[in-house]
Motif scaffolding. Structure first.
Motif, short mmCIF file in Angstrom:
data_model
loop_
_atom_site.label_atom_id
_atom_site.label_comp_id
_atom_site.label_asym_id
_atom_site.label_seq_id
_atom_site.Cartn_x
_atom_site.Cartn_y
_atom_site.Cartn_z
N ILE A 1 -32.23 22.50 41.07
CA ILE A 1 -31.76 22.31 42.45
C ILE A 1 -31.57 20.83 42.76
O ILE A 1 -30.56 20.42 43.33
N GLU A 2 -32.55 20.02 42.36
CA GLU A 2 -32.47 18.57 42.60
C GLU A 2 -33.06 17.82 41.41
O GLU A 2 -34.12 18.19 40.92
N GLU A 3 -32.35 16.80 40.98
CA GLU A 3 -32.90 15.89 39.97
C GLU A 3 -33.84 14.91 40.66
O GLU A 3 -33.64 14.58 41.84
N PRO A 4 -34.86 14.43 39.98
CA PRO A 4 -35.77 13.46 40.61
C PRO A 4 -35.07 12.11 40.80
O PRO A 4 -34.19 11.74 40.03
N THR A 5 -35.44 11.41 41.85
CA THR A 5 -34.91 10.06 42.09
C THR A 5 -36.07 9.10 42.27
O THR A 5 -37.11 9.46 42.85
N LYS A 6 -35.91 7.89 41.79
CA LYS A 6 -36.99 6.89 41.86
C LYS A 6 -37.11 6.27 43.24
O LYS A 6 -38.17 5.84 43.66
N GLY A 7 -36.00 6.19 43.97
CA GLY A 7 -36.04 5.60 45.30
C GLY A 7 -35.99 4.08 45.26
O GLY A 7 -36.05 3.45 44.21
N LEU A 8 -35.89 3.51 46.42
CA LEU A 8 -35.81 2.05 46.54
C LEU A 8 -37.12 1.41 46.11
O LEU A 8 -38.19 1.79 46.59
N LEU A 9 -37.01 0.47 45.20
CA LEU A 9 -38.17 -0.24 44.66
C LEU A 9 -39.18 0.72 44.01
O LEU A 9 -40.35 0.38 43.85
N GLY A 10 -38.68 1.90 43.65
CA GLY A 10 -39.54 2.85 42.98
C GLY A 10 -40.41 3.67 43.90
O GLY A 10 -41.15 4.55 43.46
N PHE A 11 -40.33 3.39 45.23
CA PHE A 11 -41.22 4.10 46.17
C PHE A 11 -40.45 4.72 47.34
O PHE A 11 -40.53 5.91 47.60
N VAL A 12 -39.70 3.88 48.07
CA VAL A 12 -39.04 4.34 49.29
C VAL A 12 -37.92 5.32 48.95
O VAL A 12 -37.02 5.02 48.16
N GLY A 13 -37.98 6.52 49.54
CA GLY A 13 -36.96 7.53 49.31
C GLY A 13 -37.11 8.27 48.00
O GLY A 13 -36.19 8.96 47.56
N LYS A 14 -38.25 8.11 47.38
CA LYS A 14 -38.48 8.79 46.10
C LYS A 14 -38.50 10.30 46.31
O LYS A 14 -39.11 10.81 47.24
N LYS A 15 -37.79 11.07 45.42
CA LYS A 15 -37.72 12.51 45.54
C LYS A 15 -38.12 13.18 44.23
O LYS A 15 -37.77 12.70 43.15
N PRO A 16 -38.85 14.29 44.32
CA PRO A 16 -39.24 15.01 43.10
C PRO A 16 -38.10 15.89 42.59
O PRO A 16 -37.12 16.13 43.30
N ALA A 17 -38.26 16.36 41.40
CA ALA A 17 -37.32 17.35 40.86
C ALA A 17 -37.65 18.71 41.48
O ALA A 17 -38.80 19.03 41.75
N VAL A 18 -36.60 19.48 41.74
CA VAL A 18 -36.78 20.83 42.28
C VAL A 18 -36.02 21.82 41.40
O VAL A 18 -34.82 21.62 41.13
N VAL A 19 -36.70 22.85 40.94
CA VAL A 19 -36.05 23.87 40.10
C VAL A 19 -36.29 25.25 40.69
O VAL A 19 -37.30 25.49 41.37
N ARG A 20 -35.35 26.14 40.43
CA ARG A 20 -35.52 27.55 40.79
C ARG A 20 -35.61 28.34 39.49
O ARG A 20 -34.69 28.28 38.66
N VAL A 21 -36.68 29.05 39.31
CA VAL A 21 -36.93 29.80 38.07
C VAL A 21 -37.00 31.29 38.40
O VAL A 21 -37.79 31.70 39.26
N THR A 22 -36.17 32.08 37.72
CA THR A 22 -36.11 33.53 37.96
C THR A 22 -36.44 34.28 36.67
O THR A 22 -35.84 34.00 35.62
N MET A 23 -37.38 35.19 36.77
CA MET A 23 -37.73 35.99 35.59
C MET A 23 -36.59 36.92 35.22
O MET A 23 -35.99 37.57 36.08
N ARG A 24 -36.30 36.97 33.92
CA ARG A 24 -35.32 37.94 33.43
C ARG A 24 -35.97 39.33 33.44
O ARG A 24 -37.11 39.49 33.02
N GLU A 25 -35.21 40.31 33.90
CA GLU A 25 -35.73 41.67 33.89
C GLU A 25 -35.69 42.20 32.46
O GLU A 25 -34.69 42.05 31.76
N LYS A 26 -36.78 42.80 32.04
CA LYS A 26 -36.83 43.35 30.68
C LYS A 26 -35.86 44.52 30.58
O LYS A 26 -35.71 45.30 31.52
N PRO A 27 -35.18 44.65 29.43
CA PRO A 27 -34.17 45.71 29.29
C PRO A 27 -34.68 47.11 29.61
O PRO A 27 -33.99 47.88 30.28
N GLU A 28 -35.89 47.43 29.14
CA GLU A 28 -36.40 48.77 29.38
C GLU A 28 -36.68 49.02 30.86
O GLU A 28 -36.51 50.13 31.36
N GLU A 29 -37.09 47.96 31.57
CA GLU A 29 -37.36 48.12 33.00
C GLU A 29 -36.04 48.25 33.78
O GLU A 29 -35.94 49.01 34.74
#
Length: 209
Positions: A36-64
């Motif tokens: 969803i979002e790549e991490p950013t270091k922000g200004l001077l490594g601190f200001v505006g720093k953002k973490p990485a955000v991922v969406r993870v979805t389990m694959r449904e098993k074929p038999e289910e």
């Protein structure tokens, strides 16, 4: 079955993915990942720093997934049933159904069951890269039929060996013909092949030359 989806944050994409996998209790091959979002270091490594955000979805098993498709169809036609066994091995899913009035679900010579199996297979494989083979059974009707065909194939192969003449079996479905071919493929004295056009295609058992 409800599909589980998580959004997780981390200092890096890998860290966010690991956090999601740990919570879901699964491996990376069991999920689909969307960054969803790549991490950013922000200004001077601190200001505006953002973490990485991922969406993870389990694959449904074929038999289910196959079980859910069968249940959806049978619930629509309001038949009294229960799925008592689902087996998945070597790309083949076998589902056994039990209940009242199962003869209606089997149909004449298994025609209704074959049609339902065909529909479930189409739905299952329409978006899959690796195709799976669906086998629907009703109170082990197919399993008993397989055993009966295997026994018949062995008896007829003995007849071919004694008379040294070909035996032509009655017209069968492709699935039934496959059972006969498989039952005799290890016999060093006889061979099998199919002849004719659908729906009157037959198996021929003959001596090996």
């Amino acid at each position: 079955m409800e599909v589980k989806t998580l959004e997780k944050k981390g200092k890096s994409v890998d860290e966010a993915i690991k956090a999601a996998l740990d919570e879901l209790g699964c491996e990376i091959d069991d999920v689909m990942i969307e960054v969803i979002e790549e991490p950013t270091k922000g200004l001077l490594g601190f200001v505006g720093k953002k973490p990485a955000v991922v969406r993870v979805t389990m694959r449904e098993k074929p038999e289910e997934e196959a079980r859910q498709i069968v249940e959806d169809i049978l619930n629509r036609i309001k038949i009294d049933y229960k799925i008592n066994r689902v087996e998945y091995e070597n790309g083949r899913i076998r589902i056994n159904i039990i209940g009242k009035d199962m003869g209606l679900l089997i149909g004449r010579k298994g025609e209704t069951l074959n049609s339902l199996q065909f529909i479930v297979g189409l739905i299952m494989n329409r978006k899959r890269d690796e195709k799976v083979r669906i086998i629907l059974d009703v109170e082990d009707y197919r399993k008993k039929r397989e055993q009966s065909l295997e026994a018949l194939a062995l008896r007829l192969s003995d007849k071919v060996k004694k008379t040294r003449k070909n035996v032509v079996m009655r017209p069968m479905s492709s699935q039934e013909r496959r059972i006969v071919h498989t039952a005799l493929q290890g016999d060093p004295q006889v061979t099998t092949y199919s002849m004719g056009d659908e729906p009157n295609r037959k198996v021929v058992i003959s001596l090996k030359k």
